[in-house]
Design an enzyme around this catalytic site. Structure first.
Site, PDB file in Angstrom:
ATOM      1  N   LYS A  35      -1.008  -9.360   2.688  1.00 28.96           N
ATOM      2  CA  LYS A  35      -0.273  -8.924   3.879  1.00 28.96           C
ATOM      3  C   LYS A  35      -1.163  -7.992   4.674  1.00 28.96           C
ATOM      4  O   LYS A  35      -1.884  -7.180   4.095  1.00 28.96           O
ATOM      5  CB  LYS A  35       1.035  -8.226   3.498  1.00 28.96           C
ATOM      6  CG  LYS A  35       1.822  -7.748   4.720  1.00 28.96           C
ATOM      7  CD  LYS A  35       3.235  -7.373   4.367  1.00 28.96           C
ATOM      8  CE  LYS A  35       3.389  -6.059   3.663  1.00 28.96           C
ATOM      9  NZ  LYS A  35       2.842  -4.882   4.380  1.00 28.96           N
ATOM     10  N   GLU A  88       8.992  -4.406  10.785  1.00 33.94           N
ATOM     11  CA  GLU A  88       9.423  -3.095  10.273  1.00 33.94           C
ATOM     12  C   GLU A  88       9.911  -2.201  11.416  1.00 33.94           C
ATOM     13  O   GLU A  88       9.192  -1.978  12.402  1.00 33.94           O
ATOM     14  CB  GLU A  88       8.266  -2.415   9.522  1.00 33.94           C
ATOM     15  CG  GLU A  88       8.667  -1.030   9.006  1.00 33.94           C
ATOM     16  CD  GLU A  88       7.780  -0.466   7.912  1.00 33.94           C
ATOM     17  OE1 GLU A  88       6.853  -1.161   7.452  1.00 33.94           O
ATOM     18  OE2 GLU A  88       8.044   0.692   7.510  1.00 33.94           O
ATOM     19  N   GLU A 139      -1.285  -5.542   8.224  1.00 39.77           N
ATOM     20  CA  GLU A 139      -0.637  -4.933   9.384  1.00 39.77           C
ATOM     21  C   GLU A 139      -1.491  -5.172  10.618  1.00 39.77           C
ATOM     22  O   GLU A 139      -2.712  -5.034  10.545  1.00 39.77           O
ATOM     23  CB  GLU A 139      -0.525  -3.409   9.182  1.00 39.77           C
ATOM     24  CG  GLU A 139       0.462  -3.018   8.120  1.00 39.77           C
ATOM     25  CD  GLU A 139       0.525  -1.503   7.940  1.00 39.77           C
ATOM     26  OE1 GLU A 139       0.075  -0.747   8.822  1.00 39.77           O
ATOM     27  OE2 GLU A 139       1.032  -1.084   6.887  1.00 39.77           O
ATOM     28  N   ASP A 187       0.840  -1.203   0.000  1.00 39.97           N
ATOM     29  CA  ASP A 187       0.000   0.000   0.000  1.00 39.97           C
ATOM     30  C   ASP A 187       0.876   1.254   0.000  1.00 39.97           C
ATOM     31  O   ASP A 187       0.377   2.377  -0.094  1.00 39.97           O
ATOM     32  CB  ASP A 187      -1.003  -0.014   1.165  1.00 39.97           C
ATOM     33  CG  ASP A 187      -0.333  -0.127   2.528  1.00 39.97           C
ATOM     34  OD1 ASP A 187       0.900  -0.164   2.598  1.00 39.97           O
ATOM     35  OD2 ASP A 187      -1.085  -0.184   3.533  1.00 39.97           O
ATOM     36  N   ASP A 240      -1.035  -6.071  -0.333  1.00 39.55           N
ATOM     37  CA  ASP A 240      -1.441  -5.520   0.964  1.00 39.55           C
ATOM     38  C   ASP A 240      -2.954  -5.382   1.079  1.00 39.55           C
ATOM     39  O   ASP A 240      -3.619  -4.928   0.135  1.00 39.55           O
ATOM     40  CB  ASP A 240      -0.827  -4.125   1.157  1.00 39.55           C
ATOM     41  CG  ASP A 240       0.454  -4.158   1.960  1.00 39.55           C
ATOM     42  OD1 ASP A 240       0.710  -5.170   2.650  1.00 39.55           O
ATOM     43  OD2 ASP A 240       1.212  -3.176   1.897  1.00 39.55           O
TER      44      ASP A 240
END
Ligand code: KIV
Length: 267
Positions: free
Chosen positions: A119, A184, A121, A50, A89
């Protein structure tokens, strides 16, 4: 429904790489030519991040990326990749709108793009959502530490140092069935500890050398990012200068009537 290459790497190859101690490489791509080029360069995973909102659309954060944009770029990239595993994402805020919305959104991305994993978050609070998406047959890669979609909550793009929270977030993703976890901007020692403790691969960005793999944003890697790049980036080319010089030289040739020459002129 887009065709999916039968020859692409799979999440089993990611697991096998961790077992064998072979470092994994993942890089972003957002369009067809760069998807083909990074695939030809032999990377293991291509991520349609993203980050497209920042890198391609010039937005200040990734929060602006929508599911329709992720599908648009994801389908283009997946069509250009024949070998690497393609990950797309799940954009903000779909993993926070309940399990049903998250599964529907992940399924829509998978069906419409031909990618092999999404993916997402999240913190340990996303355990149920990850488990439900995985139960639907959709591989999920977790993303913990600095979560750019939560930049406002985190107070900026800063290192995340809460060891216990980071270990808990990564463990929750893995226990829920994630096929890997992006780490990250976390201290290298914590990334090493997480990497040792998880059975699935960790892929680091600003997380030191002891992760199972590394990921970078393509435009940072090739020197095409217009903003200052983070300290953890290594740029292997300077395409900003190459492009500017090429276009400037062409413009000067046009202005001096050196372009087109005879060979470039139709009879
Ligand atoms: O969106 C993205 O490009 C990412 C990488 C930085 C891991 O999530």
């Amino acid at each position: 429904m887009p065709e999916q290459s039968a020859c692409r790497l799979t999440i089993r190859d990611l697991a096998a790489a961790k077992q064998a101690g072979r470092p994994l490489s993942m890089v972003t791509a957002y369009d067809w030519p760069t998807a083909r080029l990074v695939d030809a360069a032999g990377v293991d995973c291509v991520l349609v991040g993203d980050s497209v909102a920042m890198v391609v659309a010039g937005r200040p954060t990734t929060i602006a990326a929508t599911i329709d944009q992720m599908i648009y770029h994801g389908e283009i990239v997946a069509r250009g990749v024949s070998r690497a595993l393609v990950v797309v994402d799940l954009p903000f805020p779909l993993q926070h709108l309940g399990v049903r919305t998250a599964v529907e959104s992940a399924a829509r991305i998978l069906q419409a793009t031909g990618c092999q994993a999404i993916k997402l978050e999240g913190t340990a609070g996303q355990r149920e959502v990850i488990a439900a998406i995985v139960a639907a047959g959709i591989p999920v890669m977790g993303h913990v530490g600095l979560r750019p979609q939560a930049v406002n909550q985190l107070g900026g793009y800063r290192m995340q140092r809460d060891r216990d929270q980071l270990l808990a977030d990564a463990a929750a993703a893995a226990e829920a069935g994630a096929c890997g976890v992006v780490l990250e901007c976390i201290p290298a020692a914590v990334a090493a500890e997480i990497t040792t403790s998880l059975a699935v691969p960790t892929i680091g960005i600003g997380a030191g050398p002891d992760c199972d793999g590394q990921v970078l944003v393509l435009h940072d890697l090739i020197g095409l990012s217009l903003d200052r790049v983070p300290r953890f980036v290594r740029s292997y080319a300077d395409l900003k200068t190459t492009i500017t010089e090429a276009v400037s030289t062409w413009r000067q040739d046009v202005e001096a009537r050196r372009f087109p020459a005879a060979a470039e002129t139709p009879a």
